[in-house]
Design a protein around this motif. Structure first.
Motif, PDB file in Angstrom:
ATOM      1  N   VAL A  10       0.685  -1.349  -0.030  1.00 54.71           N
ATOM      2  CA  VAL A  10       0.008  -0.191  -0.004  1.00 54.71           C
ATOM      3  C   VAL A  10       0.789   1.168   0.014  1.00 54.71           C
ATOM      4  N   LEU A  11       1.861   1.218   0.827  1.00 53.70           N
ATOM      5  CA  LEU A  11       2.839   2.390   0.769  1.00 53.70           C
ATOM      6  C   LEU A  11       3.586   2.633  -0.463  1.00 53.70           C
ATOM      7  N   ALA A  12       4.087   1.680  -1.042  1.00 51.77           N
ATOM      8  CA  ALA A  12       4.691   1.823  -2.351  1.00 51.77           C
ATOM      9  C   ALA A  12       3.759   2.285  -3.339  1.00 51.77           C
ATOM     10  N   ALA A  13       2.430   1.706  -3.494  1.00 51.59           N
ATOM     11  CA  ALA A  13       1.493   2.154  -4.364  1.00 51.59           C
ATOM     12  C   ALA A  13       1.356   3.564  -3.980  1.00 51.59           C
ATOM     13  N   HIS A  14       1.092   4.062  -2.812  1.00 55.27           N
ATOM     14  CA  HIS A  14       0.895   5.610  -2.513  1.00 55.27           C
ATOM     15  C   HIS A  14       2.011   6.343  -2.797  1.00 55.27           C
ATOM     16  N   SER A  15       3.168   6.019  -2.895  1.00 57.41           N
ATOM     17  CA  SER A  15       4.604   6.407  -3.213  1.00 57.41           C
ATOM     18  C   SER A  15       4.861   6.476  -4.535  1.00 57.41           C
ATOM     19  N   GLU A  16       3.978   5.650  -5.340  1.00 60.72           N
ATOM     20  CA  GLU A  16       4.127   5.535  -6.778  1.00 60.72           C
ATOM     21  C   GLU A  16       5.751   4.883  -6.883  1.00 60.72           C
ATOM     22  N   MET A  17       6.140   4.088  -6.199  1.00 59.35           N
ATOM     23  CA  MET A  17       7.500   3.673  -6.029  1.00 59.35           C
ATOM     24  C   MET A  17       7.417   2.311  -6.890  1.00 59.35           C
ATOM     25  N   THR A  18       8.334   2.225  -7.582  1.00 63.48           N
ATOM     26  CA  THR A  18       8.279   0.812  -8.654  1.00 63.48           C
ATOM     27  C   THR A  18       9.666  -0.269  -7.809  1.00 63.48           C
ATOM     28  N   GLY A  19       9.198  -1.675  -7.709  1.00 69.52           N
ATOM     29  CA  GLY A  19      10.089  -2.449  -7.378  1.00 69.52           C
ATOM     30  C   GLY A  19       9.933  -2.622  -5.656  1.00 69.52           C
ATOM     31  N   GLN A  20      10.953  -3.082  -4.987  1.00 74.13           N
ATOM     32  CA  GLN A  20      10.849  -3.527  -3.659  1.00 74.13           C
ATOM     33  C   GLN A  20      11.265  -2.137  -2.715  1.00 74.13           C
ATOM     34  N   TRP A  21      10.857  -2.135  -1.665  1.00 66.60           N
ATOM     35  CA  TRP A  21      11.501  -1.198  -0.663  1.00 66.60           C
ATOM     36  C   TRP A  21      12.888  -1.506  -0.238  1.00 66.60           C
ATOM     37  N   PRO A  22      13.975  -0.636  -0.281  1.00 65.79           N
ATOM     38  CA  PRO A  22      15.250  -0.901   0.021  1.00 65.79           C
ATOM     39  C   PRO A  22      14.984  -1.367   1.507  1.00 65.79           C
ATOM     40  N   ALA A  23      16.087  -2.250   2.170  1.00 63.81           N
ATOM     41  CA  ALA A  23      16.014  -2.792   3.476  1.00 63.81           C
ATOM     42  C   ALA A  23      15.660  -1.592   4.455  1.00 63.81           C
ATOM     43  N   PRO A  24      16.589  -0.550   4.373  1.00 66.54           N
ATOM     44  CA  PRO A  24      16.690   0.458   5.480  1.00 66.54           C
ATOM     45  C   PRO A  24      14.771   1.178   5.428  1.00 66.54           C
ATOM     46  N   ALA A  25      14.822   1.377   4.200  1.00 65.80           N
ATOM     47  CA  ALA A  25      13.272   1.888   4.415  1.00 65.80           C
ATOM     48  C   ALA A  25      12.134   1.091   4.913  1.00 65.80           C
ATOM     49  N   SER A  26      12.280  -0.190   4.262  1.00 62.91           N
ATOM     50  CA  SER A  26      11.262  -1.029   4.910  1.00 62.91           C
ATOM     51  C   SER A  26      11.153  -1.436   6.327  1.00 62.91           C
ATOM     52  N   GLY A  27      12.472  -1.522   6.879  1.00 60.49           N
ATOM     53  CA  GLY A  27      12.541  -1.671   8.201  1.00 60.49           C
ATOM     54  C   GLY A  27      12.269  -0.586   9.116  1.00 60.49           C
ATOM     55  N   ALA A  28      12.386   0.412   8.803  1.00 56.69           N
ATOM     56  CA  ALA A  28      11.980   1.694   9.472  1.00 56.69           C
ATOM     57  C   ALA A  28      10.362   1.809   9.392  1.00 56.69           C
TER      58      ALA A  28
END
Length: 195
Positions: A50-68
């Protein structure tokens, strides 16, 4: 590992910037809190999607971002379910200019409404309790707040009051929906027999 929400702001801001995400940590924390208030967002993959779609991000979250992001989600989830109502909004440090903090509060509110809307898709406003509608209306109004002219003591005090009102409105939304959900899912037993 930081223990409070405030300590996550700068690391999350850095992680989002390095991932190419232009949304603020405050806005994404608002989305998380809005989702959680509707019972959505407990599953890691679902939340990050959901956060990736909201942020219009393509691909996976990098580990530091997903962890936080997952860490601040866990803090919010604990605050929502705790007895002491200690939900903390993810805002810049008090040392930042008042205008920066006001803008972040407005972004948090905007994010909360997005998360709530996503988690409660298909629910009409008329189906919501009046107190819930009022809390959401207050959060919507705060999301449109203008930036202060100067950082006077009165404006600083007003900011603190508005931020606290926003926090309590978010807690009320969660509590109202959680109680409604619990009542709807409670087993329907036979009424007690009167003798």
């Amino acid at each position: 590992m930081p223990a409070t929400t405030a300590e996550y702001f700068e690391p999350l801001a850095d992680a989002l910037a390095s991932a190419g995400v232009r949304h603020s940590p405050s806005e994404l924390h608002g989305v998380i809190c809005g989702l959680l208030s509707t019972g959505v967002g407990s599953q890691d993959a679902e939340l990050l999607g959901v956060l990736a779609a909201h942020s219009e991000m393509t691909g996976q979250w990098p580990a530091p971002a997903s962890g936080a992001l997952l860490a601040v989600r866990d803090l919010a989830r604990e605050a929502y379910s705790g007895e002491d109502m200690e939900l903390a909004l993810l805002l810049p440090d008090d040392d930042e200019e008042l205008g920066t903090r006001v803008a972040a509060l407005a972004q948090w509110c905007e994010g909360f409404l997005v998360g709530f809307g996503t988690g409660s898709a298909g629910t009409r406003d008329a189906d919501l309790a009046p107190g819930l509608q009022e809390a959401l209306s207050d959060i919507a109004a705060i999301s449109q707040v203008g930036l202060p002219e100067e950082g006077s003591n009165e404006e600083e005090a007003m900011f603190e009051q508005v931020a606290e009102h926003c926090r309590m409105a978010a807690m009320m939304v969660f509590t109202e929906l959680a109680l409604t959900h619990r009542a709807a899912s409670a087993p329907k037993g036979k009424p007690p027999v009167q003798h």
